[in-house]
Design a protein around this motif. Sequence first.
Motif, PDB file in Angstrom:
ATOM      1  N   ASP A  20       0.809  -1.218   0.000  1.00 52.12           N
ATOM      2  CA  ASP A  20       0.000   0.000   0.000  1.00 52.12           C
ATOM      3  C   ASP A  20       0.844   1.271   0.000  1.00 52.12           C
ATOM      4  N   GLY A  21       2.157   1.126  -0.086  1.00 54.33           N
ATOM      5  CA  GLY A  21       2.990   2.308  -0.267  1.00 54.33           C
ATOM      6  C   GLY A  21       4.007   2.612   0.816  1.00 54.33           C
ATOM      7  N   CYS A  22       4.023   1.873   1.926  1.00 55.75           N
ATOM      8  CA  CYS A  22       5.028   2.128   2.965  1.00 55.75           C
ATOM      9  C   CYS A  22       6.401   1.732   2.439  1.00 55.75           C
ATOM     10  N   SER A  23       7.368   2.644   2.525  1.00 56.63           N
ATOM     11  CA  SER A  23       8.684   2.315   1.989  1.00 56.63           C
ATOM     12  C   SER A  23       9.799   2.585   2.990  1.00 56.63           C
ATOM     13  N   SER A  24       9.454   2.892   4.227  1.00 57.13           N
ATOM     14  CA  SER A  24      10.493   3.125   5.234  1.00 57.13           C
ATOM     15  C   SER A  24       9.986   2.671   6.600  1.00 57.13           C
TER      16      SER A  24
END
Length: 56
Positions: A20-24
């Motif tokens: 869903d877009g979490c990248s960190s």
Amino acid sequence: MYVCLCNQITDHEIRRAVEDGCSSMRQLRNELGVATQCGRCGTMAREILNEHRQSV
Ligand code: FES
């Protein structure tokens, strides 16, 4: 499997958050609450994040 016992967060939930877009780790922390208490889950959560980010 549970990654974060304090907040009862599973590897499945972490993978879904990455999709869903979490990248960190910061985003994961804000989104799911991973590693906001004892912090012991941080290393494993980061590994799942990095592995899954490459395959998304
Ligand atoms: Fe995740 Fe304690 S196991 S904060």
